[in-house]
Write a protein that holds these residues in place. Structure first.
Motif, mmCIF file in Angstrom:
data_model
loop_
_atom_site.group_PDB
_atom_site.id
_atom_site.type_symbol
_atom_site.label_atom_id
_atom_site.label_comp_id
_atom_site.label_asym_id
_atom_site.label_seq_id
_atom_site.Cartn_x
_atom_site.Cartn_y
_atom_site.Cartn_z
ATOM 1 N N VAL A 186 43.863 42.916 36.188
ATOM 2 C CA VAL A 186 44.390 44.086 36.898
ATOM 3 C C VAL A 186 43.959 44.019 38.356
ATOM 4 N N SER A 187 44.876 44.211 39.275
ATOM 5 C CA SER A 187 44.457 44.349 40.672
ATOM 6 C C SER A 187 44.362 45.835 40.996
ATOM 7 N N THR A 225 39.606 41.474 33.635
ATOM 8 C CA THR A 225 39.120 41.167 34.981
ATOM 9 C C THR A 225 39.838 42.081 35.959
ATOM 10 N N VAL A 226 39.065 42.753 36.790
ATOM 11 C CA VAL A 226 39.663 43.571 37.843
ATOM 12 C C VAL A 226 39.488 42.839 39.157
ATOM 13 N N VAL A 245 37.721 41.437 46.614
ATOM 14 C CA VAL A 245 38.474 40.760 47.662
ATOM 15 C C VAL A 245 38.731 41.757 48.788
ATOM 16 N N SER A 246 39.232 41.245 49.911
ATOM 17 C CA SER A 246 39.521 42.140 51.017
ATOM 18 C C SER A 246 40.989 42.015 51.460
ATOM 19 N N SER A 247 41.385 40.823 51.888
ATOM 20 C CA SER A 247 42.739 40.676 52.440
ATOM 21 C C SER A 247 43.761 40.367 51.339
ATOM 22 N N THR A 248 45.026 40.437 51.716
ATOM 23 C CA THR A 248 46.112 40.121 50.771
ATOM 24 C C THR A 248 46.014 38.674 50.304
ATOM 25 N N ARG A 249 45.692 37.791 51.262
ATOM 26 C CA ARG A 249 45.643 36.383 50.847
ATOM 27 C C ARG A 249 44.476 36.114 49.890
ATOM 28 N N ALA A 254 42.790 35.168 44.249
ATOM 29 C CA ALA A 254 42.053 35.600 43.055
ATOM 30 C C ALA A 254 43.010 35.857 41.894
ATOM 31 N N MET A 255 44.156 36.470 42.177
ATOM 32 C CA MET A 255 45.110 36.762 41.107
ATOM 33 C C MET A 255 45.649 35.461 40.519
ATOM 34 N N GLU A 256 45.937 34.506 41.388
ATOM 35 C CA GLU A 256 46.492 33.244 40.880
ATOM 36 C C GLU A 256 45.452 32.492 40.058
#
Ligand code: CTP
Length: 412
Positions: A186-187, A225-226, A245-249, A254-256
């Motif tokens: 989950v993000s 995992t969050v 995490v902080s930025s979109t990238r 992390a999501m990938e």
């Protein structure tokens, strides 16, 4: 009714009682004999405004266990020790608390607290499984520091979390422990795009809905995992691993990394669509000859969700992975918020889309949420206004239906 077992965490039951009374609930506290070794009856009486007893032999004329058990809208037991769980599983009725549980037909929510070894012991786990098979909600304990130096699962959830789970259970949330063996990613929260070392572009996301999803999935037995961007000061979701995490990238990376073996991916994060083209290494100064602070050059960020659904379409992710997106929309002259969400559902290639109307400051940073769940099957399901935990429970139920539908399609 709040039942209190005899463990060191009994002091946290005081905060739990407070939480309920502050919400206007009439609370009866029923401790065990040993709970009173940790917190005195006077404390519970003062906090609840009701008499406290541990035995069926007080006020015999009132038949208190029957009265309390029948009248309660919920029985919340916190902390539940290994011994108390064993007695509940055996169906014992040797004190007022256990006798009351046998009478109760309302939701019963048990929040365990004990040393990790005791929690993981097959005897305790078998007792927990027995209680769950009878429809009792046994919450997964938190991981963390226990009474001594040891850490691990067994810590009592925070009173606020227990109260929220109890309210969700009372509102009909499904706590069935059948997501065991499933990996959920989950993000949550908002991304921050640096402009210079002190400034960033961000958004109002609090991370509450993503955390609530992680908590509900963990309570249903999943490995969770969050991936958390900027979030409000919230307790770490119980039972979940957290990657900051902080930025979109960074979020995308992390999501990938987590998506490869995920069964369910939920993008609840509020992602910045653009980032500054250049990040200044030192603080930008007003009036400096070489910088014009009134202009910010932006470049588009990757669409993480679209990237994930594309990877699945290309076979890089398992076809069985369920991918869920979010859409925070506002209506305009030509389209309603729901109509915008329907377009987004098709564009993102997701299986489910939780859409909400965020006009007028609704949702962001708020305790409650509401909206619609869009899927390829049938009309959008309306999600009534409720706590973000309850909304999370609705989303997990929609995932259950999606998985059931796929199974049915396969056997056709
Ligand atoms: N999302 C994403 N990557 C982005 C932008 C959004 O993964 N760069 C995800 C969000 O986490 C959410 C869904 O896509 O699950 C929809 O986000 P939203 O901001 O509503 O959609 P956008 O694609 O940015 O569309 P728009 O801003 O035009 O409404």
């Amino acid at each position: 009714m709040v039942g209190v077992g005899g463990g060191i965490a009994a002091y946290k039951a005081c905060h739990l009682v407070r939480n309920f009374t502050e919400h206007g609930d009439n609370v009866r506290v029923v401790p065990t004999e040993s709970a009173l070794r940790f917190v005195g009856a006077a404390t519970f009486e003062a906090l609840s405004g009701n008499p406290v007893s541990t035995t069926v032999f007080d006020a015999v004329d009132e038949v208190r266990h029957v009265q309390v058990g029948q009248q309660a809208d919920a029985v919340v037991i916190a902390p539940a020790t290994a011994d108390l769980i064993a007695r509940l599983a055996a169906g014992r009725a040797d004190d007022l608390l256990t006798a009351t549980v046998l009478v109760a037909t309302c939701p019963v929510i048990v929040a365990p607290a004990m040393h990790t070894e005791m929690w993981l012991n097959p005897a305790t786990q078998a007792n927990v499984a027995t209680l769950r098979s009878r429809g009792i909600v046994v919450l997964e304990p938190a991981h963390g520091r226990l009474t001594g130096k040891d850490t691990g699962p067994g810590r009592l959830l925070e009173p606020e979390q227990i109260a929220q789970f109890a309210r969700a259970a009372m509102a009909g949330a499904n706590f069935t422990h059948d997501w065991q063996g499933r990996k959920v990613v989950v993000s949550a929260g908002g991304t921050q795009e640096a402009i210079d070392p002190v400034r960033f572009i961000g958004n109002r996301s609090s991370g509450r809905q993503g955390f609530a999803l992680a908590e509900m999935a963990a309570q249903r037995g999943a490995q969770v995992t969050v991936v958390a961007g900027a979030v409000d000061a919230l307790p770490t979701p119980a039972g979940a691993q957290i990657v900051r995490v902080s930025s979109t990238r960074e979020l995308q990376e992390a999501m990938e990394a987590e998506a490869g073996d995920a069964d369910v991916i939920i993008m609840a994060a509020a992602v910045a669509d653009y980032r500054p083209a250049n990040v200044a290494q030192s603080k930008l100064k007003k009036g400096a000859a070489d910088t014009d602070l009134s202009v910010l050059h932006l470049v588009e960020n990757p669409d993480i969700l679209r990237g994930l659904t594309q990877r699945r379409a290309e076979g890089a992710l398992a076809a069985a992975t369920v991918i869920v997106g979010f859409a925070a929309e506002t209506g305009d002259e030509s389209h309603s918020a729901l109509a915008h969400a329907q377009v987004k559902f098709a564009r993102k290639g997701v299986d489910l889309l939780m859409a909400n109307d965020v006009s007028g400051g609704q949702v962001f940073g708020k305790e409650d949420n509401a909206g619609w769940i869009l899927s390829a099957h049938g009309t959008p399901q309306e999600v009534p206004s409720g706590s973000k935990l309850l909304v999370a429970a609705h989303i997990l139920s929609a995932i259950d239906r999606e998985i059931a539908q796929r199974r049915a399609d396969k056997t056709d």
